[in-house]
Scaffold this active site. Structure first.
Site, PDB file in Angstrom:
ATOM      1  N   ARG A  18       0.830  -1.216   0.000  1.00  0.00           N
ATOM      2  CA  ARG A  18       0.000   0.000   0.000  1.00  0.00           C
ATOM      3  C   ARG A  18       0.860   1.260   0.000  1.00  0.00           C
ATOM      4  O   ARG A  18       0.537   2.237  -0.674  1.00  0.00           O
ATOM      5  CB  ARG A  18      -0.948   0.004   1.193  1.00  0.00           C
ATOM      6  CG  ARG A  18      -2.038  -1.053   1.101  1.00  0.00           C
ATOM      7  CD  ARG A  18      -2.890  -1.087   2.334  1.00  0.00           C
ATOM      8  NE  ARG A  18      -2.042  -1.391   3.483  1.00  0.00           N
ATOM      9  CZ  ARG A  18      -2.345  -1.094   4.747  1.00  0.00           C
ATOM     10  NH1 ARG A  18      -3.474  -0.497   5.042  1.00  0.00           N
ATOM     11  NH2 ARG A  18      -1.536  -1.419   5.727  1.00  0.00           N
ATOM     12  N   ASN A  36      -6.159  -2.746   1.842  1.00  0.00           N
ATOM     13  CA  ASN A  36      -6.171  -4.195   1.974  1.00  0.00           C
ATOM     14  C   ASN A  36      -7.615  -4.653   2.035  1.00  0.00           C
ATOM     15  O   ASN A  36      -8.463  -3.974   2.591  1.00  0.00           O
ATOM     16  CB  ASN A  36      -5.456  -4.631   3.254  1.00  0.00           C
ATOM     17  CG  ASN A  36      -3.952  -4.522   3.150  1.00  0.00           C
ATOM     18  OD1 ASN A  36      -3.393  -4.414   2.067  1.00  0.00           O
ATOM     19  ND2 ASN A  36      -3.289  -4.546   4.289  1.00  0.00           N
TER      20      ASN A  36
END
Length: 93
Positions: A18, A36
């Site tokens: 990320r 996520n």
């Protein structure tokens, strides 16, 4: 302006994926989010000018060194008008 939603599977959680995506979004001037997902996938919702968006997606398809991207599914979606890029959490709306 173009917007895409991407679902990425593989070894993409717990490896800085990320943060890698966020850094590249800033680099290419892309707005939207990354998060996520339950089950181990990562979702990217990104919009920007077409050429920088394509370069951003190419970088995301590679991922950081510790990651392994097995599947990269891109879906075109209507432009939303994001004004920044951020990391979201599973329970964010």
């Amino acid at each position: 302006m173009k917007r895409v939603r991407v679902i990425i599977s593989g070894r993409v959680q717990g490896v800085g994926f990320r943060y890698f995506v966020q850094d590249n979004a800033l680099r290419f001037g892309i707005n939207g989010y990354v998060k996520n997902m339950p089950g181990g996938n990562v979702e990217i919702d990104a919009e920007g000018d077409e050429e920088p968006l394509e370069r951003f997606l190419m970088a995301c398809r590679q991922g950081p060194p510790q990651a392994r991207v097995d599947d990269f599914v891109i879906q075109d979606v209507p432009v939303y008008g994001y004004t920044r890029f951020r990391i979201r959490h599973c329970n964010d709306i």
